[in-house]
Scaffold this motif. Structure first.
Motif, mmCIF file in Angstrom:
data_model
loop_
_atom_site.group_PDB
_atom_site.id
_atom_site.type_symbol
_atom_site.label_atom_id
_atom_site.label_comp_id
_atom_site.label_asym_id
_atom_site.label_seq_id
_atom_site.Cartn_x
_atom_site.Cartn_y
_atom_site.Cartn_z
ATOM 1 N N LYS A 1 0.823 -1.209 0.000
ATOM 2 C CA LYS A 1 0.000 0.000 0.000
ATOM 3 C C LYS A 1 0.857 1.259 0.000
ATOM 4 O O LYS A 1 0.602 2.198 -0.739
ATOM 5 N N SER A 2 1.870 1.244 0.850
ATOM 6 C CA SER A 2 2.711 2.442 0.891
ATOM 7 C C SER A 2 3.970 2.273 0.030
ATOM 8 O O SER A 2 4.892 3.084 0.116
ATOM 9 N N ASP B 1 9.845 11.347 -0.037
ATOM 10 C CA ASP B 1 8.449 10.926 0.101
ATOM 11 C C ASP B 1 7.593 11.462 -1.052
ATOM 12 O O ASP B 1 6.367 11.438 -0.975
#
Lengths: 169, 352
Positions: free
Chosen positions: A73-74, B286
């Motif tokens: 998912k991540s 990120d």
């Protein structure tokens, strides 16, 4: 090249028997199947040869399935590996192999963390300074600028290609 | 009204495609994007090339005007325009720094600076354009003097970092150089008034409120009394110095820790850049871009910085560089491992 092997007689373990991949009953056949631990282990164990020996990293227990954390998912994978001997100068090469193999196999959205641990294997007594070495190797393996520079080094790339194109089977 | 009280969005204006590998770094050309001069942006990449992008007067969109290739033989890691915008310096993993000049419509490599043992990681011009600094994997920082006829003479090789030096940046008005490194420290270098020798005047390490892992980038605010640094330790740190004291020739004033921004990024922060009006942009592994602005000054804690906005999934992969345009147009450029560059505009939310 070093003529003397760092670990001349490694313990060779049997390859683990693969369990069949059982899809859950309520599977939606159109859904994209998430990448799991076993899939990543299969990617890494089958094709990567130890830099020194004609065995796969799985046979030498350099990597085990338990040492793989994955969160589809991540888009995150964390691999820990344990060289056959302490102070293994091949740690960086093995780490780069794992990273390159994952870069080539996984979707680009994945973030990969490769960590070198000396304490996973039984019977390893950790010598003083070991953790400092671990930290230094791990910092290097996860600095993408250093990895990018390493992958432009022809000698290193030859070495990695040899590990990634196994001829032992 | 301060920036924190306004509401903004970071609107994607354009996605620039052309590089065939990760884009490492960006540089807006000085004195473009204002007064009818079209904005110009340089980008450099793992594909060993540099691309020059220019905003079309007609359509307002950016087009690739030149590809600088067949000079560097490995990744081009860093690029910087001289303050006049005449010359472009590029640092490469091939251990060289190239100097480019625009001759007619073409960019020509007019000088190649050799000396670093291996990868050059960053290049920076001082405010007057008389000095160029380079740094790299060999742990050293080199200062080059710019001589007539595109000659560059190395005037100092600065040793002091114990690991590779990730970035060098000159102070915006004084000849003070800052460097940051894989050894987790930030170093400040200045010239000795009497002997013309450069030496390290300050080292900021973990025990002096510094970073606990690789420091990837640094940037000064426009007045030069503050500096921002970002790191693999997932924090952004803001530093202040008494530049009035320095400008009056009263010696070197040390940089002091003002505050640490933590808990925002959850992966390595590769880039931080201060806009002219005081907005800090950060780009990280990120895939997100964040903007920070000064908040209210706490009486006890001193100045604080607040998150203005976070742009999730700004790119499909790591964001390696964020750069504000120096013109007053609130344009931000970002470069990513996904091989693209994006141009963003900071604007009030649409539909309001």
């Amino acid at each position: 090249m070093v003529s003397e092997l760092i670990n001349a007689n490694p313990t060779v373990y049997e390859k683990k028997e693969r369990r069949a991949r059982n899809p859950p009953d309520d599977v939606d056949e159109y859904a994209v199947e998430p990448i799991d631990q076993q899939e990543i282990f299969d990617i890494l164990s089958a094709d990567i040869k130890d830099p020194e020996h004609p065995y796969s990293l799985e046979e030498l227990k350099v990597i085990t399935e338990d040492a793989i954390e994955v969160d589809d998912k991540s888009s995150y994978v964390r691999i820990t590996f344990t060289p056959t001997v302490e102070h293994c100068s091949m740690a960086t090469v093995i780490g780069l192999c794992l990273r390159v193999k994952l870069m080539r196999s996984l979707p680009s959205r994945y973030k990969v963390c490769v960590c070198y641990y000396l304490v996973n294997q039984v019977d390893i007594r950790v010598a003083p300074g070991t953790h400092a070495t671990e930290a230094a190797v791990n910092k290097q393996l996860n600095d993408k600028e250093r990895v990018a520079a390493a992958l432009e080094n022809p000698n290193l790339v030859d070495m990695l290609d040899e590990c990634l194109a196994p001829s032992y089977e | 009204m301060s920036l924190i009280d306004e509401s903004f969005e970071l609107r994607e204006i354009q996605r620039l495609e052309g590089h065939t590998d990760r884009v490492w770094s960006l540089a807006w050309k000085p004195a473009t994007g204002i007064g009818g001069v079209p904005a110009v942006l340089a980008s450099c990449s793992g594909d060993k090339t540099v691309r020059i992008w220019e905003q079309s007067r007609l359509t307002g969109s950016f087009e690739c005007k030149a590809v600088l290739e067949e000079t560097h033989t490995r990744t081009v890691r860093s690029c910087a325009w001289s303050p006049s915008g005449k010359l472009l310096a590029t640092g490469s993993f091939d251990a060289t720094t190239a100097i480019w000049d625009k001759v007619g419509d073409d960019y020509e490599c007019v000088s190649t600076l050799e000396g670093h043992e291996n990868e050059v990681k960053s290049v920076s011009w001082n405010a007057s354009g008389s000095l160029l600094a380079t740094c790299g994997r060999d742990k050293s920082v080199w200062i080059w003097e710019v001589l007539p006829g595109n000659e560059f003479e190395c005037v100092s090789v600065l040793q002091g970092h114990t690991q590779d030096v990730k970035m060098v940046q000159w102070h915006p008005s004084m000849d003070i150089l800052c460097s940051c490194s894989y050894d987790n420290t930030i170093k400040v270098w200045a010239e000795d008034g009497d002997s013309d020798d450069w030496h390290c005047v300050q080292t900021i390490n973990e025990s002096s409120d510094g970073h606990s892992s690789t420091v990837w980038a640094l940037s000064f605010n426009s007045s030069g009394d503050k500096m921002v640094t970002c790191s693999d330790d997932l924090t952004i740190k803001i530093w202040g110095a008494d530049i009035m004291k320095m400008q009056s020739g009263d010696g070197i004033a040390p940089w002091k820790h003002i505050c640490t921004l933590s808990g925002y990024h959850d992966r390595t922060i590769f880039s931080a850049h201060w806009s002219r009006e005081g907005i800090i942009a950060s780009g990280a592994a990120d895939d997100a871009i964040r903007l920070f602005v000064p908040g209210e000054n706490g009486l006890i804690d001193g100045p604080t910085y607040k998150l203005l906005l976070k742009k999730d999934q700004a790119h499909d992969m790591d964001v390696n560089s964020v750069q504000w345009s120096s013109a007053e147009n609130r344009l931000l450029a970002s470069a990513s491992d996904d091989g693209t560059i994006k141009i963003w505009e900071l604007a009030p939310p649409s539909g309001k």
